[in-house]
Motif scaffolding. Structure first.
Motif, PDB file in Angstrom:
ATOM      1  N   GLU A  50       0.842  -1.192   0.000  1.00  0.00           N
ATOM      2  CA  GLU A  50       0.000   0.000   0.000  1.00  0.00           C
ATOM      3  C   GLU A  50       0.882   1.249   0.000  1.00  0.00           C
ATOM      4  O   GLU A  50       2.105   1.161   0.165  1.00  0.00           O
ATOM      5  CB  GLU A  50      -0.891  -0.002   1.257  1.00  0.00           C
ATOM      6  CG  GLU A  50      -1.819  -1.207   1.350  1.00  0.00           C
ATOM      7  CD  GLU A  50      -2.139  -1.602   2.793  1.00  0.00           C
ATOM      8  OE1 GLU A  50      -3.227  -2.153   3.009  1.00  0.00           O
ATOM      9  OE2 GLU A  50      -1.282  -1.375   3.674  1.00  0.00           O
ATOM     10  N   ASN A  51       0.269   2.412  -0.153  1.00  0.00           N
ATOM     11  CA  ASN A  51       0.986   3.675  -0.013  1.00  0.00           C
ATOM     12  C   ASN A  51       1.066   4.001   1.481  1.00  0.00           C
ATOM     13  O   ASN A  51       0.078   4.363   2.103  1.00  0.00           O
ATOM     14  CB  ASN A  51       0.237   4.775  -0.763  1.00  0.00           C
ATOM     15  CG  ASN A  51       0.938   6.123  -0.680  1.00  0.00           C
ATOM     16  OD1 ASN A  51       1.775   6.359   0.192  1.00  0.00           O
ATOM     17  ND2 ASN A  51       0.581   7.020  -1.585  1.00  0.00           N
ATOM     18  N   SER A  52       2.240   3.876   2.051  1.00  0.00           N
ATOM     19  CA  SER A  52       2.396   4.034   3.498  1.00  0.00           C
ATOM     20  C   SER A  52       2.230   5.468   3.980  1.00  0.00           C
ATOM     21  O   SER A  52       2.109   5.716   5.179  1.00  0.00           O
ATOM     22  CB  SER A  52       3.766   3.504   3.941  1.00  0.00           C
ATOM     23  OG  SER A  52       3.894   2.132   3.632  1.00  0.00           O
ATOM     24  N   PHE A  53       2.226   6.443   3.059  1.00  0.00           N
ATOM     25  CA  PHE A  53       2.165   7.843   3.452  1.00  0.00           C
ATOM     26  C   PHE A  53       0.745   8.341   3.688  1.00  0.00           C
ATOM     27  O   PHE A  53       0.540   9.431   4.211  1.00  0.00           O
ATOM     28  CB  PHE A  53       2.853   8.708   2.387  1.00  0.00           C
ATOM     29  CG  PHE A  53       4.324   8.428   2.268  1.00  0.00           C
ATOM     30  CD1 PHE A  53       5.235   8.999   3.140  1.00  0.00           C
ATOM     31  CD2 PHE A  53       4.786   7.545   1.303  1.00  0.00           C
ATOM     32  CE1 PHE A  53       6.588   8.718   3.040  1.00  0.00           C
ATOM     33  CE2 PHE A  53       6.135   7.261   1.199  1.00  0.00           C
ATOM     34  CZ  PHE A  53       7.041   7.841   2.068  1.00  0.00           C
ATOM     35  N   GLY A  54      -0.243   7.567   3.284  1.00  0.00           N
ATOM     36  CA  GLY A  54      -1.630   7.980   3.469  1.00  0.00           C
ATOM     37  C   GLY A  54      -2.338   8.169   2.145  1.00  0.00           C
ATOM     38  O   GLY A  54      -1.912   7.644   1.117  1.00  0.00           O
ATOM     39  N   SER A  55      -3.428   8.933   2.190  1.00  0.00           N
ATOM     40  CA  SER A  55      -4.185   9.204   0.969  1.00  0.00           C
ATOM     41  C   SER A  55      -4.572  10.675   0.935  1.00  0.00           C
ATOM     42  O   SER A  55      -4.573  11.348   1.972  1.00  0.00           O
ATOM     43  CB  SER A  55      -5.450   8.339   0.920  1.00  0.00           C
ATOM     44  OG  SER A  55      -6.453   8.887   1.753  1.00  0.00           O
ATOM     45  N   PRO A  56      -4.903  11.219  -0.242  1.00  0.00           N
ATOM     46  CA  PRO A  56      -5.322  12.630  -0.317  1.00  0.00           C
ATOM     47  C   PRO A  56      -6.591  12.900   0.483  1.00  0.00           C
ATOM     48  O   PRO A  56      -6.914  14.049   0.759  1.00  0.00           O
ATOM     49  CB  PRO A  56      -5.571  12.842  -1.818  1.00  0.00           C
ATOM     50  CG  PRO A  56      -4.822  11.759  -2.501  1.00  0.00           C
ATOM     51  CD  PRO A  56      -4.848  10.594  -1.568  1.00  0.00           C
ATOM     52  N   LEU A  57      -7.314  11.851   0.850  1.00  0.00           N
ATOM     53  CA  LEU A  57      -8.577  11.995   1.576  1.00  0.00           C
ATOM     54  C   LEU A  57      -8.423  11.708   3.059  1.00  0.00           C
ATOM     55  O   LEU A  57      -9.408  11.490   3.753  1.00  0.00           O
ATOM     56  CB  LEU A  57      -9.630  11.044   0.988  1.00  0.00           C
ATOM     57  CG  LEU A  57      -9.949  11.229  -0.486  1.00  0.00           C
ATOM     58  CD1 LEU A  57     -10.902  10.143  -0.960  1.00  0.00           C
ATOM     59  CD2 LEU A  57     -10.557  12.604  -0.730  1.00  0.00           C
ATOM     60  N   ALA A  58      -7.173  11.688   3.542  1.00  0.00           N
ATOM     61  CA  ALA A  58      -6.949  11.280   4.931  1.00  0.00           C
ATOM     62  C   ALA A  58      -7.712  12.150   5.920  1.00  0.00           C
ATOM     63  O   ALA A  58      -8.235  11.675   6.918  1.00  0.00           O
ATOM     64  CB  ALA A  58      -5.461  11.313   5.253  1.00  0.00           C
ATOM     65  N   GLU A  59      -7.789  13.478   5.652  1.00  0.00           N
ATOM     66  CA  GLU A  59      -8.543  14.367   6.521  1.00  0.00           C
ATOM     67  C   GLU A  59      -9.829  14.773   5.804  1.00  0.00           C
ATOM     68  O   GLU A  59      -9.791  15.446   4.782  1.00  0.00           O
ATOM     69  CB  GLU A  59      -7.725  15.613   6.865  1.00  0.00           C
ATOM     70  CG  GLU A  59      -6.573  15.343   7.815  1.00  0.00           C
ATOM     71  CD  GLU A  59      -7.026  14.945   9.216  1.00  0.00           C
ATOM     72  OE1 GLU A  59      -8.126  15.352   9.615  1.00  0.00           O
ATOM     73  OE2 GLU A  59      -6.269  14.232   9.878  1.00  0.00           O
ATOM     74  N   GLN A  60     -10.954  14.323   6.331  1.00  0.00           N
ATOM     75  CA  GLN A  60     -12.232  14.613   5.700  1.00  0.00           C
ATOM     76  C   GLN A  60     -13.284  14.820   6.778  1.00  0.00           C
ATOM     77  O   GLN A  60     -13.462  13.976   7.653  1.00  0.00           O
ATOM     78  CB  GLN A  60     -12.633  13.445   4.782  1.00  0.00           C
ATOM     79  CG  GLN A  60     -13.815  13.748   3.885  1.00  0.00           C
ATOM     80  CD  GLN A  60     -14.076  12.581   2.930  1.00  0.00           C
ATOM     81  OE1 GLN A  60     -13.750  11.449   3.220  1.00  0.00           O
ATOM     82  NE2 GLN A  60     -14.669  12.879   1.797  1.00  0.00           N
ATOM     83  N   ASP A  61     -13.959  15.964   6.727  1.00  0.00           N
ATOM     84  CA  ASP A  61     -14.988  16.272   7.716  1.00  0.00           C
ATOM     85  C   ASP A  61     -14.438  16.197   9.137  1.00  0.00           C
ATOM     86  O   ASP A  61     -15.126  15.783  10.072  1.00  0.00           O
ATOM     87  CB  ASP A  61     -16.184  15.320   7.579  1.00  0.00           C
ATOM     88  CG  ASP A  61     -16.839  15.424   6.214  1.00  0.00           C
ATOM     89  OD1 ASP A  61     -16.828  16.535   5.651  1.00  0.00           O
ATOM     90  OD2 ASP A  61     -17.338  14.401   5.711  1.00  0.00           O
ATOM     91  N   GLY A  62     -13.162  16.581   9.283  1.00  0.00           N
ATOM     92  CA  GLY A  62     -12.547  16.576  10.604  1.00  0.00           C
ATOM     93  C   GLY A  62     -12.212  15.194  11.125  1.00  0.00           C
ATOM     94  O   GLY A  62     -11.833  15.032  12.279  1.00  0.00           O
ATOM     95  N   MET A  63     -12.339  14.174  10.263  1.00  0.00           N
ATOM     96  CA  MET A  63     -12.073  12.798  10.695  1.00  0.00           C
ATOM     97  C   MET A  63     -10.911  12.229   9.891  1.00  0.00           C
ATOM     98  O   MET A  63     -10.726  12.549   8.713  1.00  0.00           O
ATOM     99  CB  MET A  63     -13.313  11.922  10.492  1.00  0.00           C
ATOM    100  CG  MET A  63     -14.519  12.346  11.309  1.00  0.00           C
ATOM    101  SD  MET A  63     -15.942  11.275  10.979  1.00  0.00           S
ATOM    102  CE  MET A  63     -15.334   9.716  11.607  1.00  0.00           C
ATOM    103  N   THR A  64     -10.123  11.416  10.528  1.00  0.00           N
ATOM    104  CA  THR A  64      -9.030  10.743   9.845  1.00  0.00           C
ATOM    105  C   THR A  64      -9.546   9.433   9.268  1.00  0.00           C
ATOM    106  O   THR A  64     -10.065   8.581   9.977  1.00  0.00           O
ATOM    107  CB  THR A  64      -7.871  10.440  10.814  1.00  0.00           C
ATOM    108  OG1 THR A  64      -7.406  11.668  11.364  1.00  0.00           O
ATOM    109  CG2 THR A  64      -6.736   9.735  10.097  1.00  0.00           C
TER     110      THR A  64
END
Length: 352
Positions: free
Chosen positions: A36-50
């Motif tokens: 997987e991409n270990s750095f996260g995703s562009p959507l990691a922060e959404q509506d104040g939720m991780t």
């Protein structure tokens, strides 16, 4: 009944794909197993939720199944989640029906995907039309069954007719058929008749389909449910794609399950509107018959159904023309809308 003997020979011998998440058990903080991409995703922060959408989702959706279990009263091991009920329908063919050899029975008029999936999987369809009262032709079903009949699809409440199938007739089929009986309960939330879920322990050949697309208002998610004996669910899980329900769907469905009171309110309003709309339509001179319904739609026989359909389209009102469907000649299928939408429809029909 040994369900394993019903499955195709190649499925019996199939070694399912083993995911990274299947092989790993326990707690961990560093995941270097699934590319997987270990750095996260562009959507990691959404509506104040991780939201960790860079990680593959739970292939068996255990948290979501646990929440569903609390509402439906069905153990997790008897629950399958699919990409819409259509995925479960397709898996039934792929797991249990030998192409070019086995056959299934459908009961027109009924939901069209049973036949489409049969065609995709090269499985013969035997049609036993419902009786004029839209109930089962038990003698016709018995005559259509042979040694290669693997599935019988019963939609109750039925689409497009809206009626529930007589319970004792379904039980007769369950008790006498040696294959799988699939009861599609997509509209059960609107029905007086209770679900067949309570009968799961009594009939090992029973498969129940339900959905989040109707009463739950989540059609865009494409999330369906199948409830069955453990051997059937195990076969589903063996054949399905590894990660068939994405994480966003699992998250949203879990959130929706916390709002069951809202869903129940919508069901009550829909049922009340169904009765009101049925009464209003029955008063129109052009309407020949309004069929009783246990669903969130009604079947209406009307003069010049195709012309009426086209006139409504011109006014931006879309219903379903079922006039060319077996036993539904001259009929439109009308979904129950909001009170305002239903009034708009009635006014348009009055002013033709």
């Amino acid at each position: 009944m040994d369900i394993n003997n019903l499955q195709r020979e190649n499925i019996k011998n199939l070694k399912p794909y083993s995911t990274a998440r299947d092989e790993y058990k326990g707690q961990a903080s560093v995941f270097l197993d699934a590319n997987e991409n270990s750095f996260g995703s562009p959507l990691a922060e959404q509506d104040g939720m991780t939201r960790s959408y860079n990680r593959y989702p739970d292939p068996l959706q255990l948290d979501l199944k646990d929440a569903i279990s609390k509402i439906k009263g069905v153990p997790i091991e008897n629950t399958f989640l699919g990409n819409g009920s259509d995925e479960a329908i397709d898996l039934l063919y792929r797991a249990f029906c030998e192409p070019g050899k086995d056959n299934v029975i459908i009961l027109p008029p009924t939901y069209g995907m049973y036949e489409v999936s049969a065609g995709i999987n090269n499985v013969e369809v035997r049609k036993v039309n419902l009786l004029p009262n839209f109930q089962l032709d038990l003698d016709g079903i018995a005559e259509a069954i042979d040694a290669n009949t693997k599935l019988i699809f019963i939609c109750s409440p039925n689409n497009p007719t809206g009626n529930s199938i007589v319970r004792t007739d379904i039980e007769t089929v369950l008790a006498n058929f040696k294959g799988l009986v699939v009861i599609d309960e997509a509209y059960i939330n609107y029905a007086k008749q209770r679900t067949f879920i309570q009968e799961l322990t009594e009939y090992p050949n029973l498969v129940i389909l339900q959905t989040f697309s109707k009463a739950w208002g989540l059609a865009a998610l494409r999330l369906g449910m199948a409830f069955a004996a453990r051997p059937v669910i195990d076969i589903f899980n063996k054949v399905k794609p590894p990660y068939n329900i994405n994480q966003a769907t699992q998250d949203i469905a879990l959130e929706a399950l916390r709002n069951i009171a809202q869903v129940n309110d919508w069901i009550k309003v829909t049922v009340a509107e169904r009765e009101q709309l049925s009464a209003d339509l029955a008063e129109l001179e052009s309407v020949k018959k309004v069929y009783p319904s246990d669903a969130n739609f009604i079947l209406v026989e009307i003069e010049n159904a195709n012309a009426v359909y086209n006139e409504l389209v011109e006014q931006g009102i879309i219903v379903r023309d079922r006039s060319k469907v077996t036993l539904c000649e001259g009929c439109l299928r009308i979904t129950i809308g909001t009170p305002e939408e239903n009034k708009t429809l009635v006014a348009a029909l009055k002013n033709r």
